[in-house]
Scaffold this motif. Sequence first.
Motif, PDB file in Angstrom:
ATOM      1  N   ILE A 117      48.329  41.525  50.534  1.00  0.00           N
ATOM      2  CA  ILE A 117      49.723  41.215  50.217  1.00  0.00           C
ATOM      3  C   ILE A 117      50.574  41.748  51.364  1.00  0.00           C
ATOM      4  O   ILE A 117      50.319  42.838  51.875  1.00  0.00           O
ATOM      5  N   GLN A 118      51.557  40.986  51.785  1.00  0.00           N
ATOM      6  CA  GLN A 118      52.449  41.428  52.863  1.00  0.00           C
ATOM      7  C   GLN A 118      53.878  41.569  52.351  1.00  0.00           C
ATOM      8  O   GLN A 118      54.340  40.695  51.617  1.00  0.00           O
ATOM      9  N   PRO A 119      54.647  42.599  52.692  1.00  0.00           N
ATOM     10  CA  PRO A 119      54.139  43.813  53.333  1.00  0.00           C
ATOM     11  C   PRO A 119      53.129  44.523  52.440  1.00  0.00           C
ATOM     12  O   PRO A 119      53.155  44.349  51.222  1.00  0.00           O
ATOM     13  N   GLU A 120      52.303  45.320  53.039  1.00  0.00           N
ATOM     14  CA  GLU A 120      51.186  45.913  52.316  1.00  0.00           C
ATOM     15  C   GLU A 120      51.639  46.721  51.095  1.00  0.00           C
ATOM     16  O   GLU A 120      52.560  47.533  51.179  1.00  0.00           O
ATOM     17  N   VAL A 121      50.967  46.460  49.969  1.00  0.00           N
ATOM     18  CA  VAL A 121      51.338  47.105  48.714  1.00  0.00           C
ATOM     19  C   VAL A 121      51.057  48.612  48.762  1.00  0.00           C
ATOM     20  O   VAL A 121      50.037  49.042  49.281  1.00  0.00           O
TER      21      VAL A 121
END
Lengths: 131, 377
Positions: free
Chosen positions: A50-54
Amino acid sequence: MTASILVVDDEPDVAELFRQRFRGETRRGDYALHFAESGEHALQQLRDGIQPEVVLILSDINMPGIDGLQLLHEIKRDWPHLSVMIVTAYGDDERRLKAAEEGAIDFLSKPVDFDYLKQRLRAFTSSLPTT
Amino acid sequence: MSTASRILVVDDEVDIELLINQQFRHQIRAGEFTFCFARDGEQALTVLGTDGGFDLILLDINMPVMDGLTLLSRLRELHAPMRAIIVSAYSDMSNIRAAMNRGAFDFVTKPIDMADLKATIRKTLDEIENLREIERQRLAAELARSNLSHFLADMSHELRTPLNAIIGLTDVMVTHAGRFGTEKAQEPLARVRGAGIHLLEIINQVLDLSKIEAGKLELIPERVKLLPIIQEVIDTIGPLAERNKNRLTMQGETSLDSLTVDPMRLRQILLNLLSNACKFTKEGEVTLKARKVVNGGEWIELAVSDTGIGMTLEQQAKLFAEFTQADSLTERRFGGTGLGLAISRKLARMMGGDVTVASEPGKGSVFTVRLPGSADG
């Protein structure tokens, strides 16, 4: 910095409430919210990236398929650096204890008190290492 | 009697089997008793090891291989759910006493008086039946408790899930009316929200009290810093303080560092005391003061004081009882279940502390939470 949060709940009301209550914050870029309607869906999204990184997962407990406590277990096993808060309508200490043992950083009860949740999120994000 | 009582006869006398079968033929034929025979303690243990369903054991003391006293001790170690009747000569009284002290239920003397043996067997079987009934009731009560706690957990979930939507959605319609076109419905929507929140409080309190009563409320203590918790509850209670135009302040000694406590339950106690203080005070002051006290050990004292309506001694006496507010007039004026203080005190006591009150009508009240703990650990 935008903190990316994955909200896992099978009830559409919950996603709707989060969108409404975090409108200002998401617009300002404080938080980016992502949603999964099941534990399986959440794991799939984490695997896909997932972006931005979770950095944080907020999960319900009672869901069809794998429940939130099982999801917590699998997340802590495969992504030990991720933090998980449980958000549930259950109020029993058995589940609260289980969540703590499995490494959840918080156990919030539904109905969600969004002011309190935001307090907790601020405390959480300010504890994150700045990169 | 629905099933035959099973009796194990342990005796090395060869004619005992014949005697018993002859004397008890009516009861055997009627299906009241069944008998099984063993020659010594070791044989008896073998029989019991393969078949656990005996109610009663008729036990001789003097036998070869393993005597009756040794067998009794072994039965105790095995927690065999049966009673033993000793059958021995009257001249053997010291052994009979020893057997009684090892848990035998009764004795009959040899030569056997059959009428006495029958009466003793019946009495012993009655006793066994009583014991089993008590055990059945204990298991039933345990099951009921466990069912109740599952029921409470499920009920809590089922009641709060719809309230999440009711409170959450009305709240966004009140706070973001422009987005939903609900400007004209502000006042009734705010009332729906208020009623939802009130209902939630009642549900939470009733469930908490039921959990406490069922012995199912468990504290989950952790090492936490006290000042952030205090700051957090002050932030949470702020809007309620403003509603009655109260000034809300906190005073915390900087020496307060951390303590071991269930933070969720501590927060619950403080929120309950603070919301009461804000409810019963108008245009006054509500203060939360935290300090360390050394008095036969180290204590953390959290005092919530207000300049509100206060209470008479009579009102204070009833304060911590369940389902009571200071009086019914108070209840009509201020609402609430009257459970909050009862729960707070129970929680504090579970933590090894207490909640106490000092108050004067017209001047205000001070509620003090006292918890054990070293503040600097």
